[in-house]
Enzyme design. Structure first.
Site, PDB file in Angstrom:
ATOM      1  CG  HIS A  41     -22.033-169.309 -13.557  1.00  0.00           C
ATOM      2  ND1 HIS A  41     -21.262-168.175 -13.409  1.00  0.00           N
ATOM      3  CD2 HIS A  41     -21.798-169.740 -14.817  1.00  0.00           C
ATOM      4  CE1 HIS A  41     -20.596-167.936 -14.520  1.00  0.00           C
ATOM      5  NE2 HIS A  41     -20.913-168.870 -15.388  1.00  0.00           N
ATOM      6  CD  GLU A 126     -22.379-158.875 -14.747  1.00  0.00           C
ATOM      7  OE1 GLU A 126     -22.793-159.766 -13.982  1.00  0.00           O
ATOM      8  OE2 GLU A 126     -22.356-157.668 -14.424  1.00  0.00           O
ATOM      9  CB  SER A 222     -22.264-168.992  -8.505  1.00  0.00           C
ATOM     10  OG  SER A 222     -23.070-167.937  -8.038  1.00  0.00           O
TER      11      SER A 222
END
Length: 308
Positions: A41, A126, A222
């Site tokens: 990211h 994720e 992020s």
């Protein structure tokens, strides 16, 4: 103005490996190489790889037949792997080995017949990848309140795993809430929060004792960069997340004598330098690097790229 640089900061071993996989694939196979999702990211990193010939897509349906395809550092669900195999796409998997470790732990807990809880942020790649890797139902919790709302008997055999980039403190609170509610629960404690996340968070806590303002260099999407900013704020220091020097607001620094700078695990050092240069355009700057933990971890590349 005194500027203290956190140590460590910026790229971790998983990010270095992921970027190197794309670069070596471009060298070995030639452009274009297709990358599913942002490899990490950070817009600067993505644009740099685009300029070298990488093409970023969100779905495998956008990848032409037989095109070399890279899975991002965040990991992917089994369904994505299966789709790639069905289409006979040559795949290079850049999933961070520490994320793969979490996948494997979740699979082991499911095999033991435990109901699995994933502590993480809904919608993060994720988390989606981890939930899609585990062959069984996974309950996602994001807060202590969501733990309290779980409709499960207190003696349900449970296990938990965690997104690797969460705040250590936030995860500890959620784990404590799970352990308080359920009598039969297993988990790896906070050890699955990766070494890089923990080291960067510790460095920000050290930084917060010294400075009036903290600048975190990193992308808005992020997770680990956002946690660094939150930790600075929780320590009582005005903290800001900025992508590069162009986003520096002089008003943030007008009363500051000391400024701390750090960077998320997906932010390259060139962007830290850019932020410092932006500060120099405001006034004289003296830069010091704080002592901190040394990182010397390296992850191996996929075999097909290791010798290239």
């Amino acid at each position: 103005m005194e500027v203290y640089l956190a140590q460590p900061r910026g790229f971790c071993a998983g990010v270095v490996r992921a970027i190197e996989i794309v670069e070596r694939a471009l060298e070995k196979y030639g452009p274009p190489v297709y990358v599913r999702h942002e490899i990490v990211h950070n817009k600067y990193v993505v644009e740099s790889l685009k300029n070298k010939g990488a093409i970023f897509v969100e779905e495998l349906s956008e990848v032409p037949p037989k095109a070399v395809t890279v899975f991002s550092a965040h990991g992917v669900a089994r369904s994505v792997e299966e789709e790639a195999a069905a289409r006979d796409l040559p795949v290079l998997n850049a999933t961070c080995p520490l994320v793969t470790k979490v996948h494997n732990q979740g699979k082991r807990y499911i095999t033991k017949g435990r109901t699995l809880i994933l502590i993480g942020h809904a919608g993060h790649p994720e988390v989606e990848g981890t939930m899609g890797q585990v062959p069984g139902p996974v309950l996602l919790v994001q807060s202590v309140e969501e733990v309290n709302a779980l409709a499960l008997p207190a003696d349900t055999p449970l296990a938990y795993i965690t997104q690797t980039t969460l705040s250590v403190d936030d995860t500890r609170d959620i784990i404590a809430a799970l352990q308080a509610r359920f009598t039969d629960i297993q988990g790896p404690d906070i050890r699955d929060i990766c070494y890089a996340t923990q080291n960067r968070q510790s460095a920000v806590r050290d930084l917060s004792k010294l400075v009036d303002v903290i600048l975190v260099v990193g992308a808005a999407n992020s997770s680990n960069s956002n946690r660094l900013r939150e930790i600075g704020t929780e320590a009582g220091v005005a903290s800001y997340l900025i992508a590069d020097g162009s986003e520096l607001n002089p008003e943030w620094l007008k009363d500051a004598r000391t400024v701390g700078v750090t960077a998320g695990a997906s932010a390259p050092e060139v962007l830290v330098d850019d932020v410092i240069e932006a500060m120099r355009r405001i006034g004289p700057v003296k830069v010091q690097v704080l002592p901190g933990r040394e990182e010397n971890i390296e992850f191996r590349l996929p075999a097909e790229l290791a010798a290239s």
